[in-house]
Design an enzyme around this catalytic site. Structure first.
Site, mmCIF file in Angstrom:
data_model
loop_
_atom_site.group_PDB
_atom_site.id
_atom_site.type_symbol
_atom_site.label_atom_id
_atom_site.label_comp_id
_atom_site.label_asym_id
_atom_site.label_seq_id
_atom_site.Cartn_x
_atom_site.Cartn_y
_atom_site.Cartn_z
ATOM 1 N N ASP A 1 0.836 -1.197 0.000
ATOM 2 C CA ASP A 1 0.000 0.000 0.000
ATOM 3 C C ASP A 1 0.871 1.247 0.000
ATOM 4 O O ASP A 1 2.029 1.208 0.426
ATOM 5 C CB ASP A 1 -0.897 0.030 1.251
ATOM 6 C CG ASP A 1 -1.881 -1.128 1.257
ATOM 7 O OD1 ASP A 1 -2.221 -1.634 0.168
ATOM 8 O OD2 ASP A 1 -2.305 -1.519 2.366
HETATM 9 N N1 URA Z 1 -1.134 -5.891 3.977
HETATM 10 C C1 URA Z 1 -1.622 -4.637 3.970
HETATM 11 O O1 URA Z 1 -2.620 -4.342 4.585
HETATM 12 N N2 URA Z 1 -0.948 -3.704 3.263
HETATM 13 C C2 URA Z 1 0.172 -3.953 2.571
HETATM 14 O O2 URA Z 1 0.741 -3.050 1.955
HETATM 15 C C3 URA Z 1 0.667 -5.284 2.599
HETATM 16 C C4 URA Z 1 -0.018 -6.226 3.306
#
Ligand code: URA
Length: 235
Positions: A102
């Site tokens: 993310d």
């Molecule tokens: N899980 C999440 O919530 N975000 C990420 O970026 C990776 C795994």
């Protein structure tokens, strides 16, 4: 690509030796003997021969480990014009991020042009463990932790059992090592949302045997031969 570079990248000879071979008139591009050193070949269209042996480029892939900073998207290009991870990499070839982090997650992201390795790392069949360090609100109790450890179902979607270890617990939040083998969208955040301990900060520190180590935020390194061997050997 220059002819001597093409030859070197096909394993025919070193670049220096290739130059000698070109000057000796032993190298042919399509139907024409080439003795000019800077001659440009198009690897897609031209056929290169040493004496009468066809030379083909040995395709070597590139593997990079990046410590993704905040505010950067993991896609190749962003429609909204935000910074993308590939812009942090100074490489001529096009590399693709393996899976996604993310925009507000930091840590280990592998980038490569090797589609087979990408597939192994993201396909659940290969069960590659990814380790995250999550800072979550409050400290989950035993019951809440066991939900994540046993796996659960949310809106018809199954979340497989995760390995969870509380590393530090403060008054307001806690730091938890979380190991999962799946790669659902926002998976770790959704897991902790489910037990009502939302994630405040998230960082990935390993993918299988590949470790983030001491890599600084925004920096990257090339994977070692050993690491590449490991990725290729995943079955
Ligand atoms: N899980 C999440 O919530 N975000 C990420 O970026 C990776 C795994």
């Amino acid at each position: 690509m220059r002819l001597q570079k093409y030859m070197a990248h096909s394993g025919a000879a070193s670049r220096r030796k290739s130059e000698e071979l070109i000057e000796l008139g032993r190298v042919r591009v399509n139907d024409q003997i080439i003795t000019e050193l800077g001659y440009k070949v198009d690897p897609e269209k031209d056929r290169v021969y040493l004496d009468d042996r066809r030379l083909r480029l040995i395709k070597k892939h590139t593997y990079i480990a990046l410590n993704k900073p905040l505010g950067v998207v993991s896609t190749v290009k962003d429609e909204k014009g935000r910074d993308a991870v590939v812009d942090l990499i100074d490489e001529e070839i096009r590399l693709y991020p393996v899976g996604r982090l993310d925009i507000d997650t930091t840590g280990l992201l592998i980038l490569t042009d090797d589609g087979a390795v990408t597939n192994k790392l993201i396909h659940p069949r290969y069960n590659i463990e990814k380790t995250y360090i999550a800072t979550v609100e409050g400290t989950p109790n035993k019951r809440e932790l066991s939900i994540l450890r046993k796996g659960f179902e949310l809106g018809g979607e199954k979340f497989a059992p995760a390995k969870i270890k509380i590393l530090k617990s403060f008054e307001e939040d806690s730091i938890i090592e979380t190991i999962i083998s799946e790669g659902k969208n926002h998976q770790v955040k959704r897991m902790y949302d489910y037990i009502k301990h939302p994630v405040k900060k998230l960082k990935r520190i390993s993918i299988g045997e590949i470790q983030l180590g001491g890599l600084e935020l925004g920096n990257y390194r090339y994977l070692t031969d050993e690491e590449i061997q490991y990725l290729k050997s995943i079955k």
